[in-house]
Design a protein around this motif. Structure first.
Motif, PDB file in Angstrom:
ATOM      1  N   LYS A  64       0.756  -1.184   0.012  1.00 33.58           N
ATOM      2  CA  LYS A  64       0.067  -0.028  -0.073  1.00 33.58           C
ATOM      3  C   LYS A  64       0.702   1.411   0.022  1.00 33.58           C
ATOM      4  CE  LYS A  64      -3.666   2.034   2.611  1.00 33.58           C
ATOM      5  NZ  LYS A  64      -4.569   1.897   3.789  1.00 33.58           N
ATOM      6  N   TYR A  65       2.008   1.341   0.664  1.00 38.76           N
ATOM      7  CA  TYR A  65       2.894   2.090   0.783  1.00 38.76           C
ATOM      8  C   TYR A  65       4.387   1.980   0.006  1.00 38.76           C
ATOM      9  CZ  TYR A  65      -0.363   3.828   4.273  1.00 38.76           C
ATOM     10  OH  TYR A  65      -1.601   4.059   4.924  1.00 38.76           O
TER      11      TYR A  65
ATOM     12  N   SER B 118       2.696  -3.143   3.324  1.00 37.70           N
ATOM     13  CA  SER B 118       1.072  -3.305   3.013  1.00 37.70           C
ATOM     14  C   SER B 118       0.133  -2.521   3.913  1.00 37.70           C
ATOM     15  CB  SER B 118       0.846  -4.699   3.312  1.00 37.70           C
ATOM     16  OG  SER B 118       1.114  -5.102   4.664  1.00 37.70           O
TER      17      SER B 118
ATOM     18  N   LEU C 137       1.562   6.783  -0.444  1.00 37.23           N
ATOM     19  CA  LEU C 137       0.668   5.626  -1.229  1.00 37.23           C
ATOM     20  C   LEU C 137       1.015   5.263  -2.170  1.00 37.23           C
ATOM     21  CD1 LEU C 137      -2.821   6.881   0.319  1.00 37.23           C
ATOM     22  CD2 LEU C 137      -1.901   5.013   1.065  1.00 37.23           C
TER      23      LEU C 137
END
Length: 138
Positions: free
Chosen positions: A98-99, A110, A133
């Motif tokens: 996610k990052y 994640s 992000l």
């Protein structure tokens, strides 16, 4: 019963000292009751424990294989494979990252579990988590 005692003494090729064996007993009594564990040395006890643990593991493996073969045969009687009935092996869901680190794209996270050091350093230095992000919401 003498043969059973002999089998215990020769288990895995390592003889148990004869003085460690008690008097022979009837077949109904436990095999282990014929071994005087107090007369064994520490090395002999550890070897015996290792051999017993291995025997238990092998026994459980044989039972599992037999049960699996029986279930597969039963499923085949009905025209199915065991995977058809159980849905097969389920793959573990991997959470996508996610990052991402802005300078090193190999560093990702994640968003679950412990925060990686690079994430803590960047957010601690004032970088907003939204700037890290991978997919930014509009």
């Amino acid at each position: 019963m003498r043969n059973i005692v002999f089998e215990i003494t020769r288990f895995k090729g390592t003889p148990i000292p004869r003085e460690a064996l008690g008097p022979t007993r009837s077949k109904q009594e436990s095999y282990m009751s014929t071994i005087d564990l107090n007369s064994l040395s520490l090395d002999e006890l550890k070897k015996l424990r290792k051999d017993v643990d291995l025997a238990i593991k092998n026994f459980e493996d044989r039972k599992k294989k037999a049960a699996l073969a029986e279930l597969e045969a039963k499923a085949a009687e009905f025209g199915f494979s065991l995977n058809d009935l159980t849905g097969g092996a389920r793959a573990r869901k991997v959470n996508p990252p996610k990052y991402r680190h802005p300078e090193n794209p190999d560093l990702t996270w994640s968003g679950r579990g412990r925060q990686p050091d690079w994430y803590k350093e960047l957010t601690g230095a004032g970088t907003a988590p939204e700037d890290l992000l991978i997919v930014k919401s509009a």
